[in-house]
Scaffold this motif. Structure first.
Motif, mmCIF file in Angstrom:
data_model
loop_
_atom_site.group_PDB
_atom_site.id
_atom_site.type_symbol
_atom_site.label_atom_id
_atom_site.label_comp_id
_atom_site.label_asym_id
_atom_site.label_seq_id
_atom_site.Cartn_x
_atom_site.Cartn_y
_atom_site.Cartn_z
ATOM 1 N N ALA A 189 -9.354 130.578 26.138
ATOM 2 C CA ALA A 189 -8.078 130.191 25.535
ATOM 3 C C ALA A 189 -8.025 128.681 25.318
ATOM 4 N N LEU A 190 -7.438 128.275 24.200
ATOM 5 C CA LEU A 190 -7.184 126.867 23.917
ATOM 6 C C LEU A 190 -5.938 126.444 24.684
ATOM 7 N N ARG A 191 -6.032 125.365 25.439
ATOM 8 C CA ARG A 191 -4.899 124.909 26.252
ATOM 9 C C ARG A 191 -4.072 123.897 25.460
ATOM 10 N N LEU A 192 -2.847 124.300 25.123
ATOM 11 C CA LEU A 192 -1.945 123.487 24.325
ATOM 12 C C LEU A 192 -0.956 122.792 25.251
ATOM 13 N N GLY A 193 -0.950 121.461 25.250
ATOM 14 C CA GLY A 193 -0.028 120.688 26.069
ATOM 15 C C GLY A 193 1.251 120.386 25.322
ATOM 16 N N GLY A 203 5.343 126.244 19.989
ATOM 17 C CA GLY A 203 5.166 127.675 19.748
ATOM 18 C C GLY A 203 4.806 127.999 18.314
ATOM 19 N N THR A 204 5.340 127.210 17.353
ATOM 20 C CA THR A 204 4.985 127.467 15.954
ATOM 21 C C THR A 204 3.515 127.156 15.702
ATOM 22 N N VAL A 205 3.013 126.113 16.358
ATOM 23 C CA VAL A 205 1.596 125.761 16.229
ATOM 24 C C VAL A 205 0.731 126.822 16.904
ATOM 25 N N ALA A 206 1.125 127.235 18.107
ATOM 26 C CA ALA A 206 0.372 128.263 18.821
ATOM 27 C C ALA A 206 0.328 129.567 18.022
ATOM 28 N N ASP A 207 1.454 129.944 17.437
ATOM 29 C CA ASP A 207 1.501 131.187 16.651
ATOM 30 C C ASP A 207 0.604 131.104 15.420
ATOM 31 N N ALA A 208 0.572 129.931 14.781
ATOM 32 C CA ALA A 208 -0.288 129.757 13.607
ATOM 33 C C ALA A 208 -1.755 129.902 13.983
ATOM 34 N N LEU A 209 -2.132 129.368 15.146
ATOM 35 C CA LEU A 209 -3.519 129.488 15.601
ATOM 36 C C LEU A 209 -3.844 130.919 16.021
ATOM 37 N N ARG A 210 -2.896 131.583 16.653
ATOM 38 C CA ARG A 210 -3.117 132.989 17.036
ATOM 39 C C ARG A 210 -3.302 133.869 15.803
ATOM 40 N N ALA A 211 -2.545 133.543 14.738
ATOM 41 C CA ALA A 211 -2.682 134.301 13.493
ATOM 42 C C ALA A 211 -4.067 134.135 12.882
ATOM 43 N N LEU A 212 -4.737 133.040 13.246
ATOM 44 C CA LEU A 212 -6.099 132.799 12.765
ATOM 45 C C LEU A 212 -7.148 133.377 13.715
ATOM 46 N N GLU A 225 -3.103 129.088 25.206
ATOM 47 C CA GLU A 225 -2.342 129.042 26.452
ATOM 48 C C GLU A 225 -1.497 127.776 26.456
ATOM 49 N N THR A 226 -0.210 127.889 26.755
ATOM 50 C CA THR A 226 0.686 126.741 26.775
ATOM 51 C C THR A 226 0.735 126.112 28.161
ATOM 52 N N ARG A 240 -6.871 113.134 28.026
ATOM 53 C CA ARG A 240 -8.024 112.355 28.468
ATOM 54 C C ARG A 240 -8.651 112.949 29.731
ATOM 55 N N GLU A 241 -7.817 113.473 30.607
ATOM 56 C CA GLU A 241 -8.321 114.044 31.851
ATOM 57 C C GLU A 241 -8.748 115.498 31.692
ATOM 58 N N LYS A 242 -8.697 115.999 30.439
ATOM 59 C CA LYS A 242 -9.155 117.347 30.082
ATOM 60 C C LYS A 242 -8.387 118.452 30.815
ATOM 61 N N GLN A 243 -7.113 118.152 31.112
ATOM 62 C CA GLN A 243 -6.231 119.184 31.639
ATOM 63 C C GLN A 243 -5.755 120.106 30.524
#
Length: 328
Positions: free
Chosen positions: A3-7, A19-28, A33-34, A66-69
């Motif tokens: 999963a791509l971790r979206l901060g 959520g709109t960005v996450a939904d657009a990526l899920r549609a692709l 993961e938020t 930067r800390e890759k969280q």
């Protein structure tokens, strides 16, 4: 699939935007993961110029990157400082929402219908300056807080009205709360208002390529021009500056039309200038407009500061602010 971790910030508006960005990526076909991040701007109830101003809503997200969280972050683009951020890049700027401000007033009033002395709340020097410049005799008072908190100030009678970004109301499904949509001729928006910035580490080529699917070229050109105006003026979040760039049809091809306002917060002085520029060089167009403003006295106008004004009886506590900035 990893999963791509979206901060994201954890305010309702920030979560909705992310959520709109996450939904657009899920549609692709991507799993997202938020990850909620608390920023300095969210923790403090003080005025923005007292807690660091520009960037207080972005710094914690950028540290997490930067800390890759997290793998990428979604910001309100107007919250980002104008200077490039080392090691990070804006991988995508999606299609922009409505750029305009709105009035939310008691009794369904419009700006012109508010009586002299009406208390209008805003946390934005840009809005404060332009409201005073209209010469309506309004009492502009400082407020902080998220969208819902500001709406409650009107409902409770703490203020007669507040001015908010229409984009936020639309994204939250609260657009019916507006009693008037303000024409940019009256109040120009903040640079980047209504736009989102999707940011990731500059060395993550695969993710940058993936996020590029969210890009809208016209929106990026407009916000680059707007933010170039701020950068050339050396204007941060406490500067009363409004700017709007739009893609319009020229004689031979599409071009940029840019308008800007620089004013004193008490409305005693104001400059409004505009020009058209090459769509292929948005930063150059923004710089030219800023230099025109400087030549016509913008530095003098920006130095004027009003006397401190009183605050409404209810003190908002959850930060959701109006910061103007630019794009690397």
């Amino acid at each position: 699939m990893t999963a791509l971790r979206l901060g994201t910030r954890r305010s309702r508006l920030a979560l909705t935007q992310s959520g709109t960005v996450a939904d657009a990526l899920r549609a692709l076909g991507h799993e997202v993961e938020t990850v909620e991040i608390v920023t300095e701007g969210d923790r403090s109830t003080a005025a923005l110029d007292q807690i660091g101003g520009t960037g207080v809503f972005a710094s914690a997200l950028r540290t997490a990157l930067r800390e890759k969280q997290i793998d990428f972050a979604v910001h309100s683009l107007k919250d980002l400082p104008t200077a490039a951020e080392s090691g990070l890049t804006i991988a995508a700027v999606p299609v922009r929402e409505d750029v305009r401000d709105v009035l939310v007033a008691r009794d369904g009033l419009t700006l012109g219908e508010l009586p002299r002395g009406a208390r209008v709340g805003t946390g934005s020097p840009r809005r404060e300056a332009q409201l005073h410049a209209l010469g309506l005799g309004l009492d502009v008072v400082p407020v902080r807080g998220n969208v819902e908190t500001r709406l409650r100030l009107v409902e409770s009678g703490a203020v007669d009205a507040v001015v908010l970004a229409r984009a936020g109301l639309l994204r939250l499904g609260l657009s019916d709360a507006a009693t008037e949509v303000l024409d940019p001729i009256q109040i120009l928006p903040a640079a980047g208002q209504g736009a989102l910035a999707v940011e990731c580490r500059a060395d993550d080529a695969d993710l940058r390529s993936l996020l590029l699917a969210l890009e809208d070229a016209d929106t990026r050109a407009c916000v680059r021009a707007e933010r170039a105006v701020l950068r050339e003026l050396e204007a941060g979040c406490i500067a009363p500056v409004g700017v709007l760039a739009e893609v319009v049809e020229g004689f031979d091809a599409a071009e940029l039309s840019i308008r800007a306002f620089v004013g004193a917060r008490d409305g005693s002085l104001e400059l409004r200038r505009s020009l058209t520029g090459d769509l292929g060089d948005p930063e150059g167009a923004g710089i030219r407009l800023a230099r025109l403003l400087i030549d016509d006295g913008a530095d003098v106008v920006r130095e004027v500061r009003p006397a401190p004004s009183h605050r409404p009886s209810e003190s908002p506590s959850t930060a959701q602010t109006d910061t103007p900035e630019t794009l690397q």
